[in-house]
Design a protein around this motif. Sequence first.
Motif, PDB file in Angstrom:
ATOM      1  N   LEU A  32       0.831  -1.203   0.000  1.00  0.00           N
ATOM      2  CA  LEU A  32       0.000   0.000   0.000  1.00  0.00           C
ATOM      3  C   LEU A  32       0.863   1.250   0.000  1.00  0.00           C
ATOM      4  N   VAL A  33       0.381   2.260  -0.684  1.00  0.00           N
ATOM      5  CA  VAL A  33       0.993   3.593  -0.671  1.00  0.00           C
ATOM      6  C   VAL A  33      -0.165   4.575  -0.515  1.00  0.00           C
ATOM      7  N   SER A  34       0.149   5.831  -0.322  1.00  0.00           N
ATOM      8  CA  SER A  34      -0.946   6.808  -0.317  1.00  0.00           C
ATOM      9  C   SER A  34      -1.410   6.990  -1.762  1.00  0.00           C
ATOM     10  N   LEU A  35      -2.674   7.300  -1.922  1.00  0.00           N
ATOM     11  CA  LEU A  35      -3.186   7.550  -3.271  1.00  0.00           C
ATOM     12  C   LEU A  35      -2.454   8.738  -3.890  1.00  0.00           C
ATOM     13  N   GLU A  36      -2.041   9.670  -3.065  1.00  0.00           N
ATOM     14  CA  GLU A  36      -1.261  10.813  -3.548  1.00  0.00           C
ATOM     15  C   GLU A  36       0.051  10.337  -4.180  1.00  0.00           C
ATOM     16  N   GLU A  37       0.758   9.418  -3.501  1.00  0.00           N
ATOM     17  CA  GLU A  37       2.010   8.881  -4.046  1.00  0.00           C
ATOM     18  C   GLU A  37       1.765   8.125  -5.347  1.00  0.00           C
ATOM     19  N   GLU A  38       0.700   7.330  -5.367  1.00  0.00           N
ATOM     20  CA  GLU A  38       0.384   6.556  -6.571  1.00  0.00           C
ATOM     21  C   GLU A  38       0.135   7.481  -7.758  1.00  0.00           C
ATOM     22  N   LEU A  39      -0.579   8.569  -7.525  1.00  0.00           N
ATOM     23  CA  LEU A  39      -0.890   9.497  -8.619  1.00  0.00           C
ATOM     24  C   LEU A  39       0.323  10.315  -9.039  1.00  0.00           C
ATOM     25  N   GLU A  40       1.223  10.608  -8.111  1.00  0.00           N
ATOM     26  CA  GLU A  40       2.476  11.279  -8.477  1.00  0.00           C
ATOM     27  C   GLU A  40       3.285  10.384  -9.411  1.00  0.00           C
ATOM     28  N   MET A  41       3.277   9.089  -9.124  1.00  0.00           N
ATOM     29  CA  MET A  41       3.980   8.132  -9.979  1.00  0.00           C
ATOM     30  C   MET A  41       3.337   8.106 -11.369  1.00  0.00           C
ATOM     31  N   VAL A  42       2.032   8.141 -11.423  1.00  0.00           N
ATOM     32  CA  VAL A  42       1.324   8.163 -12.704  1.00  0.00           C
ATOM     33  C   VAL A  42       1.695   9.423 -13.484  1.00  0.00           C
ATOM     34  N   GLU A  43       1.769  10.553 -12.809  1.00  0.00           N
ATOM     35  CA  GLU A  43       2.142  11.806 -13.480  1.00  0.00           C
ATOM     36  C   GLU A  43       3.549  11.708 -14.064  1.00  0.00           C
ATOM     37  N   GLN A  44       4.478  11.082 -13.336  1.00  0.00           N
ATOM     38  CA  GLN A  44       5.830  10.880 -13.861  1.00  0.00           C
ATOM     39  C   GLN A  44       5.781  10.022 -15.122  1.00  0.00           C
ATOM     40  N   TYR A  45       4.983   8.959 -15.077  1.00  0.00           N
ATOM     41  CA  TYR A  45       4.859   8.082 -16.233  1.00  0.00           C
ATOM     42  C   TYR A  45       4.318   8.846 -17.442  1.00  0.00           C
ATOM     43  N   VAL A  46       3.293   9.663 -17.234  1.00  0.00           N
ATOM     44  CA  VAL A  46       2.699  10.423 -18.344  1.00  0.00           C
ATOM     45  C   VAL A  46       3.719  11.391 -18.927  1.00  0.00           C
ATOM     46  N   LEU A  47       4.502  12.056 -18.082  1.00  0.00           N
ATOM     47  CA  LEU A  47       5.548  12.953 -18.588  1.00  0.00           C
ATOM     48  C   LEU A  47       6.540  12.203 -19.470  1.00  0.00           C
ATOM     49  N   LEU A  48       6.901  11.005 -19.056  1.00  0.00           N
ATOM     50  CA  LEU A  48       7.823  10.198 -19.856  1.00  0.00           C
ATOM     51  C   LEU A  48       7.196   9.801 -21.186  1.00  0.00           C
ATOM     52  N   GLU A  49       5.926   9.423 -21.164  1.00  0.00           N
ATOM     53  CA  GLU A  49       5.233   9.053 -22.403  1.00  0.00           C
ATOM     54  C   GLU A  49       5.120  10.239 -23.359  1.00  0.00           C
ATOM     55  N   VAL A  50       4.814  11.403 -22.818  1.00  0.00           N
ATOM     56  CA  VAL A  50       4.713  12.601 -23.659  1.00  0.00           C
ATOM     57  C   VAL A  50       6.074  12.890 -24.297  1.00  0.00           C
ATOM     58  N   SER A  51       7.145  12.778 -23.528  1.00  0.00           N
ATOM     59  CA  SER A  51       8.491  13.007 -24.068  1.00  0.00           C
ATOM     60  C   SER A  51       8.854  11.972 -25.117  1.00  0.00           C
ATOM     61  N   ARG A  52       8.542  10.726 -24.828  1.00  0.00           N
ATOM     62  CA  ARG A  52       8.869   9.628 -25.748  1.00  0.00           C
ATOM     63  C   ARG A  52       8.129   9.763 -27.067  1.00  0.00           C
ATOM     64  N   ASN A  53       6.920  10.262 -27.020  1.00  0.00           N
ATOM     65  CA  ASN A  53       6.091  10.378 -28.229  1.00  0.00           C
ATOM     66  C   ASN A  53       6.090  11.790 -28.796  1.00  0.00           C
ATOM     67  N   ASN A  54       7.164  12.528 -28.560  1.00  0.00           N
ATOM     68  CA  ASN A  54       7.281  13.891 -29.083  1.00  0.00           C
ATOM     69  C   ASN A  54       6.066  14.750 -28.758  1.00  0.00           C
ATOM     70  N   ASN A  55       5.744  14.807 -27.460  1.00  0.00           N
ATOM     71  CA  ASN A  55       4.634  15.627 -26.977  1.00  0.00           C
ATOM     72  C   ASN A  55       3.315  15.284 -27.665  1.00  0.00           C
ATOM     73  N   SER A  56       2.954  14.038 -27.590  1.00  0.00           N
ATOM     74  CA  SER A  56       1.698  13.539 -28.162  1.00  0.00           C
ATOM     75  C   SER A  56       0.550  14.486 -27.893  1.00  0.00           C
ATOM     76  N   LEU A  57      -0.394  14.450 -28.800  1.00  0.00           N
ATOM     77  CA  LEU A  57      -1.548  15.334 -28.677  1.00  0.00           C
ATOM     78  C   LEU A  57      -2.645  14.668 -27.868  1.00  0.00           C
ATOM     79  N   PHE A  58      -2.458  14.600 -26.572  1.00  0.00           N
ATOM     80  CA  PHE A  58      -3.535  14.163 -25.705  1.00  0.00           C
ATOM     81  C   PHE A  58      -3.481  14.982 -24.429  1.00  0.00           C
ATOM     82  N   VAL A  59      -4.637  15.122 -23.821  1.00  0.00           N
ATOM     83  CA  VAL A  59      -4.766  15.881 -22.583  1.00  0.00           C
ATOM     84  C   VAL A  59      -4.854  14.884 -21.440  1.00  0.00           C
ATOM     85  N   PHE A  60      -4.137  15.152 -20.365  1.00  0.00           N
ATOM     86  CA  PHE A  60      -4.177  14.292 -19.181  1.00  0.00           C
ATOM     87  C   PHE A  60      -4.590  15.131 -17.988  1.00  0.00           C
ATOM     88  N   ARG A  61      -5.599  14.663 -17.255  1.00  0.00           N
ATOM     89  CA  ARG A  61      -6.065  15.371 -16.068  1.00  0.00           C
ATOM     90  C   ARG A  61      -6.365  14.388 -14.952  1.00  0.00           C
TER      91      ARG A  61
END
Length: 160
Positions: free
Chosen positions: A22-51
């Motif tokens: 278990l982790v805090s949901l806050e920690e889990e979502l911070e990890m997700v945000e890191q993953y999305v940043l990596l995906e956006v970088s990998r895909n040359n700033n893909s055209l999708f919105v993340f919220r």
Amino acid sequence: MKVLSTLSEFIRNSLNFTKRDLVSLEEELEMVEQYVLLEVSRNNNSLFVFRIQNLENLDLADIEFPSMVVQPLVENAIKYGTDDNEIVIDIYKEGEALCVVVKNSKSFTNPSEVQGTGNGLSLVIDKLRLVEMKYKVTYQFTSGLYENGYKAEIRKIVKR
């Protein structure tokens, strides 16, 4: 350089999270945000919105949640539905349940368009069952097409 620091932080967190049920949901979502940043970088700033929408302003730092279960859902949302689409994580309470819903807004004309290998979803379900057996919490998992795209939902129900 920002990408490298995000990658190293993501790897470090992944290794730490695998040691914890278990982790805090806050920690889990911070990890997700890191993953999305990596995906956006990998895909040359893909055209999708993340919220991430904390619809009831819940204190996410105080909510225990299974580690490494939201990221695979976001990974699937990106993999199967990001052509100028929106990926949203909604967090809210419904009765005694805490709901974490990952949605993408891609229109699918055929349900077979969203069929992958199932490994990511299987790992999420396995982790939820493992945590469920160890702690006095019930998790319900559902996924599938909905009117605006595809969604995967985890409900945490505290046993009384």
